[in-house]
Design an enzyme around this catalytic site. Structure first.
Site, PDB file in Angstrom:
ATOM      1  N   LYS A   1      -2.687  -1.037  11.099  1.00 52.72           N
ATOM      2  CA  LYS A   1      -2.606  -0.082   9.998  1.00 52.72           C
ATOM      3  C   LYS A   1      -3.392   1.204  10.320  1.00 52.72           C
ATOM      4  CE  LYS A   1      -1.955  -3.707   6.487  1.00 52.72           C
ATOM      5  NZ  LYS A   1      -2.401  -4.237   5.178  1.00 52.72           N
TER       6      LYS A   1
ATOM      7  N   HIS B   1      -1.262  -5.930   9.582  1.00 51.22           N
ATOM      8  CA  HIS B   1      -0.220  -6.604   8.795  1.00 51.22           C
ATOM      9  C   HIS B   1       0.434  -7.645   9.697  1.00 51.22           C
ATOM     10  CE1 HIS B   1       3.358  -7.306   6.342  1.00 51.22           C
ATOM     11  NE2 HIS B   1       4.014  -7.294   7.493  1.00 51.22           N
TER      12      HIS B   1
ATOM     13  N   ASN C   1      -7.323  -3.276   5.606  1.00 49.74           N
ATOM     14  CA  ASN C   1      -7.644  -4.529   6.282  1.00 49.74           C
ATOM     15  C   ASN C   1      -7.026  -4.628   7.671  1.00 49.74           C
ATOM     16  OD1 ASN C   1      -5.041  -4.894   5.473  1.00 49.74           O
ATOM     17  ND2 ASN C   1      -5.423  -6.657   4.157  1.00 49.74           N
TER      18      ASN C   1
ATOM     19  N   GLU D   1      11.487  -7.516   8.464  1.00 53.05           N
ATOM     20  CA  GLU D   1      10.491  -6.505   8.835  1.00 53.05           C
ATOM     21  C   GLU D   1      10.730  -5.986  10.256  1.00 53.05           C
ATOM     22  OE1 GLU D   1       6.674  -8.296   8.056  1.00 53.05           O
ATOM     23  OE2 GLU D   1       6.993  -8.272   5.890  1.00 53.05           O
TER      24      GLU D   1
ATOM     25  N   TYR E   1       7.159  -2.024   1.874  1.00 50.84           N
ATOM     26  CA  TYR E   1       6.428  -2.894   0.938  1.00 50.84           C
ATOM     27  C   TYR E   1       7.177  -3.081  -0.388  1.00 50.84           C
ATOM     28  CZ  TYR E   1       2.107  -3.495   3.667  1.00 50.84           C
ATOM     29  OH  TYR E   1       1.165  -3.869   4.609  1.00 50.84           O
TER      30      TYR E   1
END
Ligand code: UDP
Length: 137
Positions: free
Chosen positions: A9, A115, A112, A126, A49
């Site tokens: 990310k 993913h 975080n 995805e 998302y």
């Protein structure tokens, strides 16, 4: 043999953690079958998302995911969906097991670092969101 989608990310890229994350995959014998750097638009982040569109964190999450470049990868290996989730650690870094990527580096429940797809069905969707078959080696 299984495939999963991994994303480093924007926080992971901007903090110089690309090598660190990839090293953990390769050390586990996970193969990187495709990789590229992208800077998502807000709309592209919302598309990725879409399952979370009713969640209270959706707007902030898609702002964050479109705030800077990301590295997207297709990982390949036996049981790689679960193995990647194990390397990542829990969504909330405070609950992530020591030694996981999120326990070691995440600063926030949103920021975080990584993913990873959570099921074979989502992995397939995805991967197709970012890669054509010709880009997967
Ligand atoms: N997230 C957040 N607040 C929350 C839960 C999730 O900001 O309360 C963000 C976080 O970046 C997470 C992403 O939304 O990684 C997707 O959430 P999901 O529950 O799918 O977690 P993941 O599969 O990434 O562990």
């Amino acid at each position: 043999m299984e495939r999963t989608l991994s994303i480093i990310k924007p926080d992971g890229v901007s903090r110089g953690l690309i090598g660190e994350v990839i090293k953990r995959f390769e050390k586990e014998g996970i193969k990187i079958a495709a990789m590229k750097m992208l800077h998502l638009t807000k709309k592209e982040a919302e598309g990725f998302y879409a399952v979370h569109k009713e969640k209270p964190f959706f707007d902030s999450l898609t702002d964050f995911m479109s705030s800077g470049p990301i590295v997207v990868m297709v990982l390949e290996g036996e049981n790689v969906i679960q193995r990647n989730r194990d390397l990542m650690g829990a969504t909330n870094y405070k609950e992530a097991k020591p030694g996981t990527i999120r326990a070691d580096f995440a600063t926030d429940i949103e920021k975080n670092v990584v993913h990873g797809s959570d099921s074979p069905e989502n992995a397939q969707k995805e991967i197709a969101y970012f890669f054509s078959e010709l880009e997967i080696h």
